[in-house]
Design an enzyme around this catalytic site. Sequence first.
Site, PDB file in Angstrom:
ATOM      1  N   CYS A  93       7.209 -34.488  25.090  1.00 44.72           N
ATOM      2  CA  CYS A  93       7.167 -33.025  25.197  1.00 44.72           C
ATOM      3  C   CYS A  93       5.732 -32.501  25.142  1.00 44.72           C
ATOM      4  CB  CYS A  93       8.002 -32.400  24.081  1.00 44.72           C
ATOM      5  SG  CYS A  93       7.794 -30.623  23.983  1.00 44.72           S
ATOM      6  N   CYS A 100       7.084 -31.100  28.541  1.00 47.51           N
ATOM      7  CA  CYS A 100       7.289 -29.640  28.483  1.00 47.51           C
ATOM      8  C   CYS A 100       5.995 -28.828  28.377  1.00 47.51           C
ATOM      9  CB  CYS A 100       8.146 -29.273  27.279  1.00 47.51           C
ATOM     10  SG  CYS A 100       9.450 -30.425  26.906  1.00 47.51           S
ATOM     11  N   TYR A 119      15.583 -31.644  37.192  1.00 48.75           N
ATOM     12  CA  TYR A 119      14.642 -30.700  36.580  1.00 48.75           C
ATOM     13  C   TYR A 119      13.206 -30.956  37.048  1.00 48.75           C
ATOM     14  CZ  TYR A 119      17.612 -29.259  32.478  1.00 48.75           C
ATOM     15  OH  TYR A 119      18.546 -28.751  31.623  1.00 48.75           O
ATOM     16  N   GLU A 151      10.955 -28.501  39.482  1.00 51.28           N
ATOM     17  CA  GLU A 151       9.886 -27.755  38.799  1.00 51.28           C
ATOM     18  C   GLU A 151       8.526 -28.068  39.431  1.00 51.28           C
ATOM     19  OE1 GLU A 151      11.668 -27.154  34.279  1.00 51.28           O
ATOM     20  OE2 GLU A 151      10.294 -28.796  34.620  1.00 51.28           O
TER      21      GLU A 151
HETATM   22  P1  NDP Z   1      17.346 -35.885  36.309  1.00 52.54           P
HETATM   23  O1  NDP Z   1      18.314 -36.874  35.802  1.00 52.54           O
HETATM   24  O2  NDP Z   1      17.513 -34.450  35.962  1.00 52.54           O
HETATM   25  O3  NDP Z   1      17.275 -35.976  37.887  1.00 52.54           O
HETATM   26  C1  NDP Z   1      17.075 -37.192  38.545  1.00 52.54           C
HETATM   27  C2  NDP Z   1      17.161 -36.931  40.036  1.00 52.54           C
HETATM   28  O4  NDP Z   1      16.852 -38.124  40.729  1.00 52.54           O
HETATM   29  C3  NDP Z   1      18.552 -36.489  40.450  1.00 52.54           C
HETATM   30  O5  NDP Z   1      18.412 -35.478  41.407  1.00 52.54           O
HETATM   31  C4  NDP Z   1      19.131 -37.773  41.054  1.00 52.54           C
HETATM   32  O6  NDP Z   1      20.043 -37.519  42.083  1.00 52.54           O
HETATM   33  C5  NDP Z   1      17.889 -38.410  41.646  1.00 52.54           C
HETATM   34  N1  NDP Z   1      18.013 -39.861  41.724  1.00 52.54           N
HETATM   35  C6  NDP Z   1      18.354 -40.717  40.737  1.00 52.54           C
HETATM   36  N2  NDP Z   1      18.336 -41.991  41.178  1.00 52.54           N
HETATM   37  C7  NDP Z   1      17.973 -41.938  42.474  1.00 52.54           C
HETATM   38  C8  NDP Z   1      17.784 -42.927  43.479  1.00 52.54           C
HETATM   39  N3  NDP Z   1      17.964 -44.227  43.234  1.00 52.54           N
HETATM   40  N4  NDP Z   1      17.408 -42.510  44.695  1.00 52.54           N
HETATM   41  C9  NDP Z   1      17.229 -41.195  44.955  1.00 52.54           C
HETATM   42  N5  NDP Z   1      17.402 -40.230  44.059  1.00 52.54           N
HETATM   43  C10 NDP Z   1      17.769 -40.589  42.824  1.00 52.54           C
HETATM   44  O7  NDP Z   1      15.944 -36.439  35.854  1.00 52.54           O
HETATM   45  P2  NDP Z   1      14.508 -35.815  35.781  1.00 52.54           P
HETATM   46  O8  NDP Z   1      13.620 -36.990  35.917  1.00 52.54           O
HETATM   47  O9  NDP Z   1      14.312 -34.678  36.707  1.00 52.54           O
HETATM   48  O10 NDP Z   1      14.461 -35.236  34.303  1.00 52.54           O
HETATM   49  C11 NDP Z   1      14.840 -36.060  33.191  1.00 52.54           C
HETATM   50  C12 NDP Z   1      15.382 -35.229  32.072  1.00 52.54           C
HETATM   51  O11 NDP Z   1      14.317 -34.576  31.425  1.00 52.54           O
HETATM   52  C13 NDP Z   1      16.316 -34.105  32.509  1.00 52.54           C
HETATM   53  O12 NDP Z   1      17.645 -34.531  32.589  1.00 52.54           O
HETATM   54  C14 NDP Z   1      16.126 -33.076  31.458  1.00 52.54           C
HETATM   55  O13 NDP Z   1      17.090 -33.283  30.455  1.00 52.54           O
HETATM   56  C15 NDP Z   1      14.730 -33.333  30.932  1.00 52.54           C
HETATM   57  N6  NDP Z   1      13.818 -32.280  31.400  1.00 52.54           N
HETATM   58  C16 NDP Z   1      14.009 -31.006  30.964  1.00 52.54           C
HETATM   59  C17 NDP Z   1      13.190 -30.010  31.396  1.00 52.54           C
HETATM   60  C18 NDP Z   1      13.434 -28.607  30.924  1.00 52.54           C
HETATM   61  O14 NDP Z   1      14.090 -28.426  29.903  1.00 52.54           O
HETATM   62  N7  NDP Z   1      12.953 -27.592  31.648  1.00 52.54           N
HETATM   63  C19 NDP Z   1      12.083 -30.242  32.310  1.00 52.54           C
HETATM   64  C20 NDP Z   1      11.983 -31.616  32.726  1.00 52.54           C
HETATM   65  C21 NDP Z   1      12.825 -32.586  32.274  1.00 52.54           C
HETATM   66  P3  NDP Z   1      21.557 -37.050  41.822  1.00 52.54           P
HETATM   67  O15 NDP Z   1      21.481 -35.597  41.509  1.00 52.54           O
HETATM   68  O16 NDP Z   1      22.219 -37.334  43.099  1.00 52.54           O
HETATM   69  O17 NDP Z   1      22.070 -37.874  40.706  1.00 52.54           O
END
Ligand code: NDP
Length: 464
Positions: A45, A50, A184, A188
Amino acid sequence: MSEAEFDFDLFVIGGGSGGVRAARIAATHGAKVGLAEEYRMGGTCVIRGCVPKKYMVYASDYGHKLKEAEAYGWNIQTGVFDFRTFMQRMHDEVSRLSGLYYKGQTSASVEVFEDHAALLGPNSIHLTKTGRTVTAKKILIAVGGTPWHPSAAEMPGVELTIDSNQIFELTELPKKMVIAGGGYIAVEFAHIFAGLGVETTLIYRGDKVLRSFDEDIRDQVQAGILAAGINFITETVIERVDKSADAASPLLVTLSNGDALSADTVFLALGRKPMTDGLGLGKAGVELGAGGEIRVDDWSRTNVPSIWAVGDVTGRVELTPVALREGHAFADTEFGQTAWKMVHTDIATAVFVQPEVGTVGLTEAEAREAYGDVDIYKTEFRPMKNALNGSGERVFMKLIVKPADQKVIGVHLVGPEAGEMIQMLGICVKAGLTKQQFDETCAVHPTMAEEIVTMRTKWQPTAV
Ligand code: NDP
């Protein structure tokens, strides 16, 4: 081993949000606490999540504000953004905060080890740098997560890409950036870099970003991505990344739809995984779940009676305030007078796209699944500020109400300051307030938020 023979009452592995909160609270309850952090105090964070991300959102948004200010009569002379100066200031602030995290521990009498810690058994920990072994009556694992990326066999050239740790180490503002993902982080950063003037492409494997969010929010964010001038390619993945001879855009990104894009930076935001490698969990007999997360119960207890885990490493809800509360609950329960546990429902959250998303409670689909029919109230409008500056940015608000008792069970917002608004609305949903209580609340005028208490007409789907 008797209680007095342990070096510590509690040893915490990981100096991020969950770990430092648990260590400090346990220490204030009188426990003798040790904490190991192998990198910098503050965790994801503060160091690479964050906090620096929000500063980047602010930096990007100032670009929009400069344009808006001109429409309000301000003469904006150059409008040139100095990335290096900004990044230096941002890193200085991150270092200051990291220092405060360290100080917060030591002034609470927590002994901090700047070292990698690994379990040797249910009550013993090995510190790699010093080679020292320490024992503790209770151990808390709060090591967080780390970016996930495909292997080189799955995505040739993956070593040419960067992740959400390296994004904060950029020394030059990219000119052409490709971002993969639809969660996310991807959305972002697509807005951040587009706002900073970077030619930004977002590649997502699905048809609509932010899976698991309310459908209306997903539609709004999707429209916002296009309105921000981001080149948005759906139902596509990156197949490979190669070096190219083009000095200005030295990477060539081959997509599954047959297209190829040139870029100078390729950023993978494809999710995160628990950081359990090298922790010695096997030696202590700690069980993992299918996704590699440490399995815990509602009290953050692992299957080993002396070991607990909180935060992202448990794969519950990956959010800083959740880790903080899990750590606090653990410390109060185990070392204080009050036993309580984190309840993982109705957690308000914001996505710092531009404009922001704020959401709490059930989505419409979840509410219909749980209760059948639900009452929906929606509004969409141009915020007052934009009447003068020509911006097309709008505000969207949605309330989901349970018909049986009229409780507001979901609130979903898109608009400026939605993150600030949803914190307050999170209290209302958590408190189980009814739509009538929203209606009885006098509006604050002129604000965007007043619309929350003035939505009177139930939304009806348009007949086709
Ligand atoms: P997320 O799990 O939110 O998103 C991952 C993305 O990657 C999804 O869109 C997923 O697709 C895609 N994906 C996963 N595997 C593959 C693949 N093999 N090929 C192509 N696309 C793929 O993870 P983030 O990394 O964005 O964030 C991690 C966590 O961090 C979040 O869940 C959140 O809880 C936290 N976070 C919170 C924030 C906030 O509070 N503002 C800011 C940043 C992070 P699909 O949708 O199809 O599964």
